[in-house]
Motif scaffolding. Structure first.
Motif, PDB file in Angstrom:
ATOM      1  N   MET A 262       8.238 -37.583 -14.809  1.00 17.24           N
ATOM      2  CA  MET A 262       8.065 -38.832 -14.065  1.00 17.24           C
ATOM      3  C   MET A 262       9.053 -39.876 -14.587  1.00 17.24           C
ATOM      4  N   PRO A 263       9.732 -40.574 -13.686  1.00 13.10           N
ATOM      5  CA  PRO A 263      10.635 -41.635 -14.137  1.00 13.10           C
ATOM      6  C   PRO A 263       9.887 -42.622 -15.031  1.00 13.10           C
ATOM      7  N   GLY A 264      10.507 -42.960 -16.147  1.00 11.93           N
ATOM      8  CA  GLY A 264       9.900 -43.884 -17.093  1.00 11.93           C
ATOM      9  C   GLY A 264       9.089 -43.200 -18.177  1.00 11.93           C
ATOM     10  N   ALA A 265       8.750 -41.934 -17.973  1.00 10.18           N
ATOM     11  CA  ALA A 265       7.994 -41.186 -18.989  1.00 10.18           C
ATOM     12  C   ALA A 265       8.941 -40.773 -20.114  1.00 10.18           C
ATOM     13  N   ASP A 266       8.373 -40.367 -21.244  1.00 13.07           N
ATOM     14  CA  ASP A 266       9.194 -39.855 -22.339  1.00 13.07           C
ATOM     15  C   ASP A 266       9.976 -38.642 -21.849  1.00 13.07           C
ATOM     16  N   PRO A 267      11.225 -38.530 -22.263  1.00 14.13           N
ATOM     17  CA  PRO A 267      12.021 -37.360 -21.841  1.00 14.13           C
ATOM     18  C   PRO A 267      11.390 -36.071 -22.361  1.00 14.13           C
ATOM     19  N   PRO A 268      11.336 -35.042 -21.533  1.00 12.17           N
ATOM     20  CA  PRO A 268      10.759 -33.776 -21.977  1.00 12.17           C
ATOM     21  C   PRO A 268      11.625 -33.119 -23.056  1.00 12.17           C
ATOM     22  N   LEU A 269      10.981 -32.362 -23.927  1.00 12.01           N
ATOM     23  CA  LEU A 269      11.701 -31.604 -24.946  1.00 12.01           C
ATOM     24  C   LEU A 269      12.361 -30.398 -24.287  1.00 12.01           C
ATOM     25  N   LEU A 270      13.635 -30.218 -24.570  1.00 15.68           N
ATOM     26  CA  LEU A 270      14.404 -29.094 -24.042  1.00 15.68           C
ATOM     27  C   LEU A 270      14.741 -28.183 -25.221  1.00 15.68           C
ATOM     28  N   PRO A 271      14.100 -27.019 -25.319  1.00 13.73           N
ATOM     29  CA  PRO A 271      14.315 -26.154 -26.482  1.00 13.73           C
ATOM     30  C   PRO A 271      15.759 -25.668 -26.580  1.00 13.73           C
ATOM     31  N   SER A 272      16.137 -25.325 -27.797  1.00 11.46           N
ATOM     32  CA  SER A 272      17.451 -24.725 -28.028  1.00 11.46           C
ATOM     33  C   SER A 272      17.493 -23.353 -27.380  1.00 11.46           C
ATOM     34  N   TYR A 273      18.687 -22.876 -27.148  1.00  8.43           N
ATOM     35  CA  TYR A 273      18.894 -21.552 -26.573  1.00  8.43           C
ATOM     36  C   TYR A 273      19.791 -20.775 -27.524  1.00  8.43           C
ATOM     37  N   ASP A 274      19.327 -19.645 -27.999  1.00  7.85           N
ATOM     38  CA  ASP A 274      20.093 -18.788 -28.901  1.00  7.85           C
ATOM     39  C   ASP A 274      20.785 -17.712 -28.078  1.00  7.85           C
ATOM     40  N   GLN A 275      22.057 -17.938 -27.778  1.00  6.13           N
ATOM     41  CA  GLN A 275      22.780 -17.008 -26.916  1.00  6.13           C
ATOM     42  C   GLN A 275      23.012 -15.651 -27.570  1.00  6.13           C
ATOM     43  N   LEU A 276      22.910 -15.572 -28.870  1.00  6.13           N
ATOM     44  CA  LEU A 276      23.158 -14.303 -29.545  1.00  6.13           C
ATOM     45  C   LEU A 276      21.905 -13.428 -29.651  1.00  6.13           C
ATOM     46  N   ALA A 277      20.731 -13.990 -29.422  1.00  4.87           N
ATOM     47  CA  ALA A 277      19.485 -13.214 -29.523  1.00  4.87           C
ATOM     48  C   ALA A 277      19.511 -12.009 -28.591  1.00  4.87           C
ATOM     49  N   LEU A 278      20.057 -12.186 -27.411  1.00  3.24           N
ATOM     50  CA  LEU A 278      20.148 -11.107 -26.434  1.00  3.24           C
ATOM     51  C   LEU A 278      20.902  -9.910 -27.000  1.00  3.24           C
ATOM     52  N   PHE A 279      21.894 -10.163 -27.830  1.00  2.13           N
ATOM     53  CA  PHE A 279      22.747  -9.090 -28.323  1.00  2.13           C
ATOM     54  C   PHE A 279      22.287  -8.509 -29.657  1.00  2.13           C
ATOM     55  N   ARG A 280      21.423  -9.213 -30.349  1.00  2.00           N
ATOM     56  CA  ARG A 280      20.888  -8.679 -31.604  1.00  2.00           C
ATOM     57  C   ARG A 280      19.976  -7.480 -31.352  1.00  2.00           C
ATOM     58  N   SER A 281      19.461  -7.361 -30.154  1.00  8.73           N
ATOM     59  CA  SER A 281      18.557  -6.259 -29.819  1.00  8.73           C
ATOM     60  C   SER A 281      19.300  -4.942 -29.625  1.00  8.73           C
ATOM     61  N   GLN A 282      20.623  -4.976 -29.618  1.00 12.77           N
ATOM     62  CA  GLN A 282      21.453  -3.779 -29.420  1.00 12.77           C
ATOM     63  C   GLN A 282      21.174  -3.116 -28.068  1.00 12.77           C
ATOM     64  N   THR A 283      20.718  -3.896 -27.102  1.00 12.81           N
ATOM     65  CA  THR A 283      20.445  -3.391 -25.762  1.00 12.81           C
ATOM     66  C   THR A 283      21.746  -2.949 -25.094  1.00 12.81           C
ATOM     67  N   GLN A 284      21.673  -1.872 -24.361  1.00 16.51           N
ATOM     68  CA  GLN A 284      22.794  -1.453 -23.527  1.00 16.51           C
ATOM     69  C   GLN A 284      22.643  -2.157 -22.181  1.00 16.51           C
ATOM     70  N   PHE A 285      23.698  -2.748 -21.703  1.00 13.48           N
ATOM     71  CA  PHE A 285      23.643  -3.516 -20.466  1.00 13.48           C
ATOM     72  C   PHE A 285      24.297  -2.755 -19.329  1.00 13.48           C
ATOM     73  N   ASP A 286      23.689  -2.856 -18.165  1.00 11.06           N
ATOM     74  CA  ASP A 286      24.282  -2.308 -16.947  1.00 11.06           C
ATOM     75  C   ASP A 286      25.021  -3.464 -16.282  1.00 11.06           C
ATOM     76  N   PRO A 287      26.347  -3.509 -16.379  1.00 10.01           N
ATOM     77  CA  PRO A 287      27.092  -4.657 -15.862  1.00 10.01           C
ATOM     78  C   PRO A 287      26.848  -4.928 -14.381  1.00 10.01           C
ATOM     79  N   TYR A 288      26.679  -3.892 -13.592  1.00 14.86           N
ATOM     80  CA  TYR A 288      26.448  -4.063 -12.159  1.00 14.86           C
ATOM     81  C   TYR A 288      25.089  -4.727 -11.905  1.00 14.86           C
ATOM     82  N   ALA A 289      24.078  -4.274 -12.622  1.00 14.27           N
ATOM     83  CA  ALA A 289      22.744  -4.869 -12.485  1.00 14.27           C
ATOM     84  C   ALA A 289      22.743  -6.299 -13.008  1.00 14.27           C
ATOM     85  N   GLU A 290      23.476  -6.546 -14.087  1.00 15.69           N
ATOM     86  CA  GLU A 290      23.533  -7.895 -14.652  1.00 15.69           C
ATOM     87  C   GLU A 290      24.193  -8.864 -13.678  1.00 15.69           C
ATOM     88  N   LEU A 291      25.257  -8.418 -13.014  1.00 14.10           N
ATOM     89  CA  LEU A 291      25.924  -9.280 -12.038  1.00 14.10           C
ATOM     90  C   LEU A 291      24.988  -9.579 -10.865  1.00 14.10           C
TER      91      LEU A 291
END
Length: 179
Positions: free
Chosen positions: A72-101
């Motif tokens: 709501m305008p005038g309300a305290d700004p909501p907290l926006l959590p950090s995003y760890d872009q490397l977490a996705l790759f620490r799992s050693q997941t194999q990615f299907d590039p076609y499905a990802e696109l």
């Protein structure tokens, strides 16, 4: 509709709309081997970049836009959590590039529908990023387009280094490519 109080809004929306198709066109002839190729263990493959784009679409962008636009305008700004872009790759997941696109394209369509419904003045709405402090919708929109262009450049560099550079013979001397 673009809010004229948001710097570069027309440019941002144009880039954000074009990115999925631009990537699909660029990668239309790419082989699975090219999409999975990593110049070194510290660098991402094209498939990894596509997986990142699909994930960050929600975790780094849409969820933040939703939180700021719902506040709501005038309300305290909501907290926006950090995003760890490397977490996705620490799992050693194999990615299907076609499905990802495809996943990225679907998520981008949802994000664009949200952004196209922003009310006038929404660019000034803010949130409190866990690491960066106060950010506005306008700033996040510009970061979003900047982020897309950076990853388009990254994908182009990976593609050209793997597909064309090895076949250039003496022309390689004109370029310094460090995998």
């Amino acid at each position: 509709m673009a809010d004229i109080r948001v710097p570069n809004s027309d440019r941002c929306f144009r880039i954000l709309r074009q990115t999925p198709a631009a990537l699909r066109d660029l990668l239309a002839l790419a082989t699975r081997e090219t999409l999975d190729w990593r110049p070194s263990s510290e660098r991402w493959s094209i498939g990894m970049v596509l997986a990142h784009l699909a994930e960050v679409e929600i975790a780094g962008f849409r969820s933040r836009f939703e939180a700021m636009l719902a506040a709501m305008p005038g309300a305290d700004p909501p907290l926006l959590p950090s995003y760890d872009q490397l977490a996705l790759f620490r799992s050693q997941t194999q990615f299907d590039p076609y499905a990802e696109l495809t996943h990225f394209e679907e998520e981008r369509n949802e994000t664009m529908a949200l952004l196209q419904e922003m009310p006038d003045g929404a660019g000034q709405r803010s949130g409190r990023h866990a690491e960066l402090g106060i950010i506005t919708v306008a700033q996040l929109l510009n970061e979003f387009a900047f982020h897309d262009l950076g990853h388009i450049r990254q994908i182009v560099e990976l593609y050209r280094a793997h597909v064309f550079y090895p076949e250039m013979g003496v022309y390689q001397g004109y370029y310094k490519i460090h995998p």
